[in-house]
Design an enzyme around this catalytic site. Structure first.
Site, PDB file in Angstrom:
ATOM      1  N   CYS A  78      -0.401  21.782 -48.007  1.00 30.30           N
ATOM      2  CA  CYS A  78      -0.506  21.709 -49.373  1.00 30.30           C
ATOM      3  C   CYS A  78       0.456  22.185 -50.360  1.00 30.30           C
ATOM      4  CB  CYS A  78      -1.544  22.907 -49.610  1.00 30.30           C
ATOM      5  SG  CYS A  78      -1.024  24.601 -49.143  1.00 30.30           S
ATOM      6  N   GLU A 121      -8.860  19.015 -46.450  1.00 27.98           N
ATOM      7  CA  GLU A 121      -8.773  20.049 -47.479  1.00 27.98           C
ATOM      8  C   GLU A 121      -7.333  20.282 -48.115  1.00 27.98           C
ATOM      9  OE1 GLU A 121      -7.717  24.506 -48.402  1.00 27.98           O
ATOM     10  OE2 GLU A 121      -6.963  22.976 -46.677  1.00 27.98           O
ATOM     11  N   ARG A 168     -10.808  31.235 -55.055  1.00 25.95           N
ATOM     12  CA  ARG A 168      -9.604  30.326 -54.380  1.00 25.95           C
ATOM     13  C   ARG A 168     -10.419  28.945 -54.510  1.00 25.95           C
ATOM     14  NH1 ARG A 168      -6.343  31.102 -50.253  1.00 25.95           N
ATOM     15  NH2 ARG A 168      -5.650  29.420 -48.748  1.00 25.95           N
TER      16      ARG A 168
END
Length: 361
Positions: A78, A121, A168
Site C-alpha cells: 500500500c 485490500e 483505520r
C-alpha cells in the site's frame, strides 16, 4: 458447502487468511503462500502450520507452478498509494522494484488460474490516487483477467465500526468471476462501534521499556511545536482511554501518535539504555500485543519476533474483524452459486430421466 482452495499473496502475517478462515471455517484451505519479508515469514510460520514452504518474492514466482485455487487473497503493498506517502503509485520504486506494479503479479497469476474470487485490500488513497486513474487501471485489469473476466466491487470501510478501537479506513476490492458474479454485492454494515482503547489495554502492568524517557518526550514536544508553528498537524499524540486509536502504521510515528497514559508502573528502573529517566507522567507506547488487538488478532496469536518487527508487521497488516465480515458476504454469494448449480443439475437429471422414460414407452 464445498471446500474452497485459497492462495495468500503478499501474505504479511496472515491477517486476511485469518479473517477468511473465521468466516468459512472448515470450508476453506490455503494451498499457497507468498511473502518476501523474512521476519513476517517467521511470524506466519509460528501461527499457521502448513505442509508447504512460504514462497518468497512474487515477481519470481512462475504462475504455472502455483496450485489451482478458487479464491485469491492479496493485500498488495500500500505504500505507493498511501496518503501519508509520496503517492507515486505505479511509478513508485523500492529497492529496485515498483511496488505499484506488483499488482500486475496478482493479475498474472489469476489470469492463469481463473479463480472464482479475487479479494484485495489497500489504503483509502488508492481510490483517489492520480485523479482516480490508478484505481481505474486496477479495475480494468481485473475486468479483463482470465477466461471470463471479473465483475469488480469496492468499498471503503473503517475498522472502528467492526469491534476494534482504531480509526483505520481501507479500500476493499471484491472481484467475482463473471460466470458466477452477482448483480450486486453488499459489503457488511458496521457491527460494533462501541470499543475504546480501554478494551485492548493489557490487564497487567507492562514492562518499563514501553514507557518513554523524559529526554524523548522533550524531543517529541519540540518536534510537535515546530510543526504547529508551521501550521502542520504532525507530532505525537496521547490518546484517551475512552477514545480510539489513530491508524497504526509501520513507520515511527505510528507509535508516537498512539501514546497512552498508564499510571500503574511503580518501578521506574530502566531495563534498556535511555537518555534521561523514565517519565513519571505514565506516558507509554502501546505494546505489540495491544496493537494485535487493535487489528483484531486473537489472544493466542503468537508473537515470535522482536518488538521492532512486530510493530511493522501489525502496522502493515489488516483488521481481521473487517476481513471476516466481508468474507461472510463472499461466502453467501458462493453458497447461492452452489445452490443454483445443484438446482440446474437436478433439472438436467430430471429432463434426462423423462427422456429415457419416453424412449421406453
Amino acid at each position: 458447502m464445498k471446500n474452497y482452495k485459497s492462495i495468500d499473496l503478499f501474505a504479511g502475517i496472515g491477517g486476511i487468511r485469518l479473517g477468511f478462515e473465521r468466516a468459512f471455517g472448515e470450508n476453506i484451505s490455503t494451498n499457497f503462500v507468498s511473502e518476501w519479508d523474512v521476519n513476517a515469514q517467521k511470524t506466519y510460520r509460528a501461527n499457521f502450520k502448513d505442509k508447504f514452504d512460504i514462497a518468497g518474492d512474487i515477481t519470481h514466482i512462475d504462475e504455472n507452478k502455483v496450485p489451482e485455487f478458487d479464491i485469491c487473497l492479496a493485500g498488495f503493498p500500500c505504500q505507493a498509494f498511501s496518503l501519508a506517502g509520496a503517492r507515486k503509485g505505479f511509478d513508485d520504486d523500492y529497492k529496485g522494484m515498483s511496488r505499484g506494479t506488483l499488482f500486475s503479479d496478482i493479475v498474472r497469476i489469476c489470469d492463469k488460474h481463473n479463480p472464482k474470487v479475487i479479494f484485495c485490500e489497500n489504503v483509502k488513497g488508492l481510490e483517489i490516487h492520480d485523479k482516480k486513474k490508478t484505481y481505474q487501471i486496477i479495475k480494468k485489469a481485473l475486468e479483463q483477467t482470465g477466461r471470463y473476466g471479473y465483475k469488480v466491487f469496492e468499498k471503503v470501510l473503517n475498522s472502528k465500526d467492526f469491534g476494534v478501537p482504531q480509526n483505520r479506513e481501507r479500500i476493499y476490492i471484491v472481484a467475482f468471476r463473471n460466470d458466477i458474479a452477482p448483480k450486486e454485492f453488499n459489503f457488511p454494515f458496521p457491527t460494533d462501534s462501541t470499543k475504546t482503547i480501554q478494551h485492548i489495554i493489557e490487564s497487567e502492568t507492562v514492562s518499563v521499556k514501553y514507557y518513554l524517557s523524559t529526554t524523548y518526550i522533550n524531543t517529541l514536544k519540540a518536534h510537535k511545536a515546530r510543526h504547529e508553528a508551521k501550521g502542520n498537524g504532525f507530532g505525537y499524540e496521547i490518546r484517551s482511554m475512552d477514545g480510539i486509536a489513530g491508524a497504526i502504521v509501520c513507520g515511527g510515528m505510528g507509535r508516537e501518535r498512539n501514546l497512552i497514559i498508564d499510571d500503574r508502573l511503580t518501578d521506574f528502573t530502566p531495563v534498556t539504555h535511555i537518555k534521561g529517566e523514565v517519565n513519571r507522567e505514565g506516558i507509554r507506547k502501546m505494546t505489540p500485543r495491544e496493537w494485535a488487538r487493535l487489528q483484531g488478532f486473537p489472544e493466542d496469536y503468537k508473537l515470535p519476533v522482536a518488538d521492532v518487527h512486530l510493530y511493522k508487521q501489525f502496522g502493515n497488516s489488516v483488521t481481521v474483524n473487517v476481513i471476516e465480515e466481508i468474507a461472510k458476504k463472499i461466502k453467501e454469494v458462493l453458497v447461492k452459486v452452489e445452490e443454483q448449480e445443484k438446482s440446474l443439475k437436478s433439472e438436467i437429471l430430471l429432463v434426462n430421466q423423462n427422456a429415457m422414460i419416453r424412449e421406453v414407452v
